[in-house]
Structure formats: C-alpha cells, structure tokens
Design a protein around this motif. Structure first.
Motif, PDB file in Angstrom:
ATOM      1  N   GLN A 169      37.042  39.524  39.764  1.00 44.90           N
ATOM      2  CA  GLN A 169      38.470  38.861  39.376  1.00 44.90           C
ATOM      3  C   GLN A 169      38.708  37.934  40.294  1.00 44.90           C
ATOM      4  O   GLN A 169      38.407  37.989  41.365  1.00 44.90           O
ATOM      5  N   THR A 170      38.989  36.566  39.467  1.00 44.24           N
ATOM      6  CA  THR A 170      39.014  35.311  40.498  1.00 44.24           C
ATOM      7  C   THR A 170      40.740  35.108  40.072  1.00 44.24           C
ATOM      8  O   THR A 170      41.297  35.344  39.246  1.00 44.24           O
ATOM      9  N   ASP A 171      41.337  34.035  40.872  1.00 46.35           N
ATOM     10  CA  ASP A 171      42.607  33.502  40.772  1.00 46.35           C
ATOM     11  C   ASP A 171      42.447  32.296  40.141  1.00 46.35           C
ATOM     12  O   ASP A 171      41.286  31.848  39.749  1.00 46.35           O
ATOM     13  N   ASN A 172      43.547  31.473  39.977  1.00 43.62           N
ATOM     14  CA  ASN A 172      43.483  29.982  39.349  1.00 43.62           C
ATOM     15  C   ASN A 172      42.668  29.272  40.154  1.00 43.62           C
ATOM     16  O   ASN A 172      42.771  27.654  39.368  1.00 43.62           O
ATOM     17  N   THR A 173      42.236  29.463  41.032  1.00 49.81           N
ATOM     18  CA  THR A 173      41.411  28.503  41.788  1.00 49.81           C
ATOM     19  C   THR A 173      39.953  28.727  42.128  1.00 49.81           C
ATOM     20  O   THR A 173      39.305  28.039  42.696  1.00 49.81           O
ATOM     21  N   ASP A 174      39.659  29.735  41.257  1.00 53.22           N
ATOM     22  CA  ASP A 174      38.292  30.391  41.171  1.00 53.22           C
ATOM     23  C   ASP A 174      37.984  31.324  42.449  1.00 53.22           C
ATOM     24  O   ASP A 174      36.811  31.393  42.691  1.00 53.22           O
ATOM     25  N   ALA A 175      39.005  31.294  43.445  1.00 52.75           N
ATOM     26  CA  ALA A 175      38.788  32.201  44.337  1.00 52.75           C
ATOM     27  C   ALA A 175      38.657  33.605  44.257  1.00 52.75           C
ATOM     28  O   ALA A 175      39.314  34.293  43.402  1.00 52.75           O
ATOM     29  N   VAL A 176      37.819  34.253  44.577  1.00 55.72           N
ATOM     30  CA  VAL A 176      37.406  35.883  44.255  1.00 55.72           C
ATOM     31  C   VAL A 176      38.764  36.564  44.866  1.00 55.72           C
ATOM     32  O   VAL A 176      39.219  36.649  45.965  1.00 55.72           O
ATOM     33  N   VAL A 177      39.265  37.396  44.029  1.00 50.72           N
ATOM     34  CA  VAL A 177      40.311  38.484  44.357  1.00 50.72           C
ATOM     35  C   VAL A 177      39.736  39.765  44.792  1.00 50.72           C
ATOM     36  O   VAL A 177      40.190  40.351  45.626  1.00 50.72           O
ATOM     37  N   PHE A 178      38.941  40.426  43.985  1.00 48.91           N
ATOM     38  CA  PHE A 178      38.409  41.734  44.033  1.00 48.91           C
ATOM     39  C   PHE A 178      37.173  41.482  43.240  1.00 48.91           C
ATOM     40  O   PHE A 178      37.013  41.086  42.251  1.00 48.91           O
ATOM     41  N   LYS A 179      36.167  42.708  43.595  1.00 52.12           N
ATOM     42  CA  LYS A 179      35.165  42.883  42.642  1.00 52.12           C
ATOM     43  C   LYS A 179      35.057  44.296  42.531  1.00 52.12           C
ATOM     44  O   LYS A 179      35.198  45.054  43.422  1.00 52.12           O
ATOM     45  N   LEU A 180      34.488  44.921  41.528  1.00 49.84           N
ATOM     46  CA  LEU A 180      33.968  46.236  41.205  1.00 49.84           C
ATOM     47  C   LEU A 180      32.523  46.305  40.981  1.00 49.84           C
ATOM     48  O   LEU A 180      31.965  45.392  40.034  1.00 49.84           O
ATOM     49  N   GLN A 181      31.843  47.377  41.360  1.00 53.83           N
ATOM     50  CA  GLN A 181      30.421  47.483  41.083  1.00 53.83           C
ATOM     51  C   GLN A 181      30.417  48.959  40.565  1.00 53.83           C
ATOM     52  O   GLN A 181      31.068  49.971  40.981  1.00 53.83           O
ATOM     53  N   TYR A 182      29.257  49.138  39.740  1.00 57.95           N
ATOM     54  CA  TYR A 182      29.120  50.336  38.890  1.00 57.95           C
ATOM     55  C   TYR A 182      27.638  50.972  38.938  1.00 57.95           C
ATOM     56  O   TYR A 182      26.797  50.012  38.965  1.00 57.95           O
ATOM     57  N   THR A 183      27.527  52.258  38.756  1.00 57.60           N
ATOM     58  CA  THR A 183      25.995  52.797  38.506  1.00 57.60           C
ATOM     59  C   THR A 183      26.297  53.759  37.357  1.00 57.60           C
ATOM     60  O   THR A 183      27.589  53.890  37.090  1.00 57.60           O
ATOM     61  N   TYR A 184      25.111  54.037  36.566  1.00 58.77           N
ATOM     62  CA  TYR A 184      25.465  54.797  35.254  1.00 58.77           C
ATOM     63  C   TYR A 184      24.270  55.976  35.150  1.00 58.77           C
ATOM     64  O   TYR A 184      23.178  55.695  35.708  1.00 58.77           O
ATOM     65  N   ASP A 185      24.518  56.962  34.351  1.00 60.05           N
ATOM     66  CA  ASP A 185      23.597  57.694  33.901  1.00 60.05           C
ATOM     67  C   ASP A 185      22.998  57.136  32.560  1.00 60.05           C
ATOM     68  O   ASP A 185      22.991  55.937  32.404  1.00 60.05           O
ATOM     69  N   ASP A 186      22.026  58.024  32.029  1.00 58.11           N
ATOM     70  CA  ASP A 186      21.223  57.508  30.899  1.00 58.11           C
ATOM     71  C   ASP A 186      21.781  58.218  29.507  1.00 58.11           C
ATOM     72  O   ASP A 186      20.952  58.374  28.769  1.00 58.11           O
ATOM     73  N   LYS A 187      22.976  58.907  29.336  1.00 58.36           N
ATOM     74  CA  LYS A 187      23.227  59.670  28.291  1.00 58.36           C
ATOM     75  C   LYS A 187      24.331  58.644  27.599  1.00 58.36           C
ATOM     76  O   LYS A 187      24.627  57.650  27.871  1.00 58.36           O
ATOM     77  N   LYS A 188      24.798  59.189  26.524  1.00 62.85           N
ATOM     78  CA  LYS A 188      25.557  58.239  25.383  1.00 62.85           C
ATOM     79  C   LYS A 188      27.007  58.457  26.006  1.00 62.85           C
ATOM     80  O   LYS A 188      27.586  59.421  26.111  1.00 62.85           O
ATOM     81  N   HIS A 189      27.511  57.186  25.828  1.00 61.71           N
ATOM     82  CA  HIS A 189      28.995  56.964  25.982  1.00 61.71           C
ATOM     83  C   HIS A 189      29.848  57.621  24.874  1.00 61.71           C
ATOM     84  O   HIS A 189      29.295  57.617  23.784  1.00 61.71           O
ATOM     85  N   PRO A 190      30.929  58.362  25.514  1.00 59.18           N
ATOM     86  CA  PRO A 190      31.757  59.036  24.407  1.00 59.18           C
ATOM     87  C   PRO A 190      32.359  57.890  23.231  1.00 59.18           C
ATOM     88  O   PRO A 190      32.504  58.298  22.081  1.00 59.18           O
ATOM     89  N   LEU A 191      32.282  56.954  23.760  1.00 57.33           N
ATOM     90  CA  LEU A 191      33.122  55.791  22.461  1.00 57.33           C
ATOM     91  C   LEU A 191      32.011  54.905  22.029  1.00 57.33           C
ATOM     92  O   LEU A 191      31.967  53.833  21.410  1.00 57.33           O
ATOM     93  N   LYS A 192      30.621  55.404  22.084  1.00 53.88           N
ATOM     94  CA  LYS A 192      29.284  54.788  21.723  1.00 53.88           C
ATOM     95  C   LYS A 192      29.433  53.998  20.098  1.00 53.88           C
ATOM     96  O   LYS A 192      29.242  53.055  19.923  1.00 53.88           O
ATOM     97  N   ASN A 193      30.142  54.909  19.319  1.00 50.68           N
ATOM     98  CA  ASN A 193      29.961  54.464  17.940  1.00 50.68           C
ATOM     99  C   ASN A 193      31.349  53.951  17.388  1.00 50.68           C
ATOM    100  O   ASN A 193      31.520  53.655  16.225  1.00 50.68           O
ATOM    101  N   LEU A 194      32.394  53.354  18.223  1.00 51.65           N
ATOM    102  CA  LEU A 194      33.153  52.589  17.747  1.00 51.65           C
ATOM    103  C   LEU A 194      32.988  51.052  17.709  1.00 51.65           C
ATOM    104  O   LEU A 194      32.019  50.700  18.401  1.00 51.65           O
ATOM    105  N   ASP A 195      33.511  50.396  16.903  1.00 51.95           N
ATOM    106  CA  ASP A 195      33.129  48.949  16.808  1.00 51.95           C
ATOM    107  C   ASP A 195      33.639  48.139  18.160  1.00 51.95           C
ATOM    108  O   ASP A 195      34.323  48.581  18.779  1.00 51.95           O
TER     109      ASP A 195
END
Length: 264
Positions: A169-195
């Motif tokens: 997430q950046t502000d209107n000067t392109d400065a970083v406000v915060f960031k999120l980092q993720y890891t995942y399993d190898d299974k199917k997402h519950p919303l996999k089949n939504l458009d």
C-alpha cells in the motif's frame, strides 16, 4: 471367429470405454465446479457471522452477511455492471436500506475503473491494471473531496503460481504505508470456481478470492519493514481438496478465529 464378429466386439469395447471415460470426465467436472454456499466465521467462540452466497444463471447474484449487509451483483451481458450494498432494516426485516453502489467502466471488455457512490454522491474511485487472467496487478484510488478527485494512493500486487505473495500500500506520494506477505498450501481455494469479476470484488475481508490456493501464513510490515503482526492458518479438507474448516492462530499460538465452509 469371423472378421465381422470381431469388428462388432471391438466396436462394443470402444463404446464402453468411451462411456466410462465420459462418466469419469463428468464426475471430474462436477467436483471441479464446486461452488461455495455458506461461510461461517467464529471469533474466540464469542461472535459469529454467516456469509451466504446466492447464484442465478451460473453467476453470483448476492452475498449476504446475516443481519448486517447484503451485496447484490447486477450484470450487463457477461460483464459485472454494478454492485449495490444494502443494509438490514430491523423494522421491515429485509435488506432495503441502500448503503452504497459501485459502478464499473470497461474498455475493450477489460475493467478500467469503478466509482463508489453513497446516496448518489461520489466518494471514491479506482483505476485498475490487470493481468491477462483478469487479476489485479495494481489499482490507484482517488477520494472525492472539494468537488474533485484527489489521489489517495495505490495498492500493488505481486503473484507467484496464481497467488498473491505480497501486497504493498502506498500513499499519494508513492511512499510505502504498509505491506503484507503471504505463503500458501497446494489445495483448492473455496472460491476457486467464482468468476474473476467477483473474485476482484472480494479479494480481501477473509475471502482472499484472487488466489488459487489457501493462505498458510501472512505478516504485516510497516513502512520501515518492521513486523507489525503475523498469523498462521490450519485447514481441514474434503475429498476434493477444498477446505471445510480453517483455524487462524496469532503469533502467541492462540486460535483467534475459526471458519467453516459449505458447498452446493
């Protein structure tokens, strides 16, 4: 055995194999097209909320948070035209209090922007940049103040194997406000089949719909890359590899949230 009889036997065998293959393919199709019906969220065994998904013509037409808000989705042809959020009216006991509406604009059939209004008054808009898959790579957001659109900042998404591994997430000067980092399993997402059009609308708020798999951990960092918080997740899955329950645990090892999933 004459040649005619042999030919008939071969043809019957091919037909049986073909029918068996079709049945297997149909079963695979039915499993892969599983749609989410209900999500129940429990926090610390104290509060509980239920999200209910309603479909029409193979499209999501509403998402209801019990006794809170109902989001209705309207389509123009195959494209998502607008999204309307209604609040629950305890007097009429239905969702008839309009809260906000988001209208979508396309260019060459690709999402370009949206505008959010409350009681007909613009409050925010987003300009989108998408992958070829339709997933969001970046969006710029603007707030309507002093009778004009003013930049609020941007959200930038980084993917790996179809999953968001970092959001910035950046502000209107392109400065970083915060960031999120993720890891995942190898299974199917519950919303996999939504458009993908719907996935873009519910990518946050526990649903994380723009991912192919399920989050195992995420961490939040401030603008100086200092760790602010972290959580981990454990799942139970059904026979098709879709989650049926998720437990969220904080950095102290305390389970702070449990989610159960039901499918059509």
């Amino acid at each position: 055995m004459n040649k005619l009889n042999l030919l008939i036997i071969i043809l019957i065998g091919i037909t049986i194999l073909a029918c068996s293959s079709d049945d297997n393919n149909q079963n695979a199709f039915n499993q892969s097209q599983k749609l989410i019906k209900k999500i129940t969220v429990s926090q610390n065994d104290i509060s509980q909320s239920i999200l209910t998904f309603e479909y029409g013509n193979n499209k999501l037409v509403s998402l209801t948070n019990d006794l809170d808000r109902k989001t209705e989705y309207a389509y123009l042809g195959s494209q998502l035209d607008y999204e309307r959020i209604l609040e629950y009216n305890f007097q009429t006991e239905i969702y008839d209090l309009e809260y906000e509406q988001t209208d979508f604009e396309y260019e060459n059939n690709i999402l370009k922007s949206d505008v959010v209004t409350v009681n007909g008054n613009p409050i925010q808009k987003h300009d989108y940049f998408l992958q070829s898959s339709g997933k969001i790579v970046l969006y710029n957001f603007f707030n309507f103040t002093n009778n004009q659109w003013n930049s609020g900042g941007s959200r930038i998404f980084e993917y790996s194997y179809g999953n968001i591994i970092q959001e910035v997430q950046t502000d209107n000067t392109d400065a970083v406000v915060f960031k999120l980092q993720y890891t995942y399993d190898d299974k199917k997402h519950p919303l996999k089949n939504l458009d993908i059009q719907i996935k873009r609308r519910i990518w946050g708020y526990r649903l994380n719909a723009m991912n192919e798999n399920n989050i195992l951990s995420y961490a939040t960092y401030d603008e100086n890359n200092n760790l602010l918080s972290s959580f981990s997740y454990a799942y139970q899955y059904d026979a098709d590899g879709f989650p049926i329950e998720r437990e969220k645990t904080d950095s102290n090892g305390q389970v702070v949230e449990t989610i159960s999933y039901e499918y059509e």
